[in-house]
Scaffold this motif. Sequence first.
Motif, short mmCIF file in Angstrom:
data_model
loop_
_atom_site.label_atom_id
_atom_site.label_comp_id
_atom_site.label_asym_id
_atom_site.label_seq_id
_atom_site.Cartn_x
_atom_site.Cartn_y
_atom_site.Cartn_z
N VAL A 63 0.84 -1.20 0.00
CA VAL A 63 0.00 0.00 0.00
C VAL A 63 0.88 1.25 0.00
O VAL A 63 1.81 1.37 0.80
CB VAL A 63 -0.94 0.01 1.22
CG1 VAL A 63 -1.81 1.26 1.20
CG2 VAL A 63 -1.81 -1.24 1.23
N ALA A 115 -5.75 4.18 -0.44
CA ALA A 115 -5.58 3.28 0.70
C ALA A 115 -6.83 3.20 1.56
O ALA A 115 -7.03 2.20 2.27
CB ALA A 115 -4.39 3.73 1.55
N CYS A 130 2.88 -1.71 4.46
CA CYS A 130 2.76 -0.27 4.28
C CYS A 130 3.93 0.37 5.00
O CYS A 130 4.03 0.29 6.23
CB CYS A 130 1.43 0.23 4.84
SG CYS A 130 1.13 1.99 4.55
N PHE A 134 1.43 5.18 6.30
CA PHE A 134 0.19 5.11 7.05
C PHE A 134 -0.11 6.44 7.75
O PHE A 134 -1.26 6.89 7.78
CB PHE A 134 0.25 3.98 8.08
CG PHE A 134 -1.04 3.68 8.76
CD1 PHE A 134 -1.99 2.85 8.18
CD2 PHE A 134 -1.34 4.23 10.01
CE1 PHE A 134 -3.20 2.58 8.81
CE2 PHE A 134 -2.53 3.96 10.65
CZ PHE A 134 -3.47 3.14 10.04
#
Length: 272
Positions: A63, A115, A130, A134
């Motif tokens: 991600v 995301a 990730c 984040f």
Amino acid sequence: MNSRHDHCSEQDAQTIKACCADIYQSDWAKLMLGDSFHPGGTVLTGHLGNALQLGPAHRVLDVAAGPGTSALYLAQRFGCRVVGIDYSHAMVDSVTQAAQAAGVAHLVTFVQGDAECLPMPAASFDAVICECAFCTFPDKTVAAAEFARVLKGGGVVGLSDLTRRGGIPLELQSLLAWIACIADAQPLENYIHYLTEAGLTVQRVEPHDYALSEMVRAIQTRLLGTELLVKLKKISLPDTVDFEQAKRLAQAAAAAIQAQQFGYVLLTASKS
């Protein structure tokens, strides 16, 4: 427990996402960050892959894949199939070509997406990673829930990101600081909360503060070198590049790291 930006307006959220995408696909970002856009580079990515026990049988979602360095590395080292998702269409086009050039297009694909609304079906991945992204997602609760949704039962999440202790200094609360993963860095307990609230069980928590310190020092060095090259007219950058602002941000970040206000952590969590 939500971050103060989890409830920001839709317009604010889209602005943050668009600005992050624009910066990270630029030549300016590549000059400052090199091939890997997160602390620890592929060394820490490899460590994360080992922690998740990745192998050829696994399908992995990366991600905020950025330049695709981690996705390509994981496929080459562990033989796993990787899907990299990034908000930027231009970045996806670029890294798709990189996968072909690296000879791993049969293992690695890239798609454009958000995301907070992953364009993948439920229970379709064995692992989600990730790295240093984040904390830039405006709604972290939703992002964590999306990680859990696309994981198969028994699947694992690997997360590495900036942590903070106490408040964020005023000079590190700008949009540029947000894009640099600083302005909304979370206390460690918040990351754990986001994952557990999504139904995941945290298994591993490792500090890697040294990686953050090394990255900031490298950025400061690159800033000085790039500024000199621009002055000597060896390279050209957009007029929007503000070296003084960037140097102030890097200096403030370095001071905050030295004062142990910021750190870097690796977490893994599983879906039962």
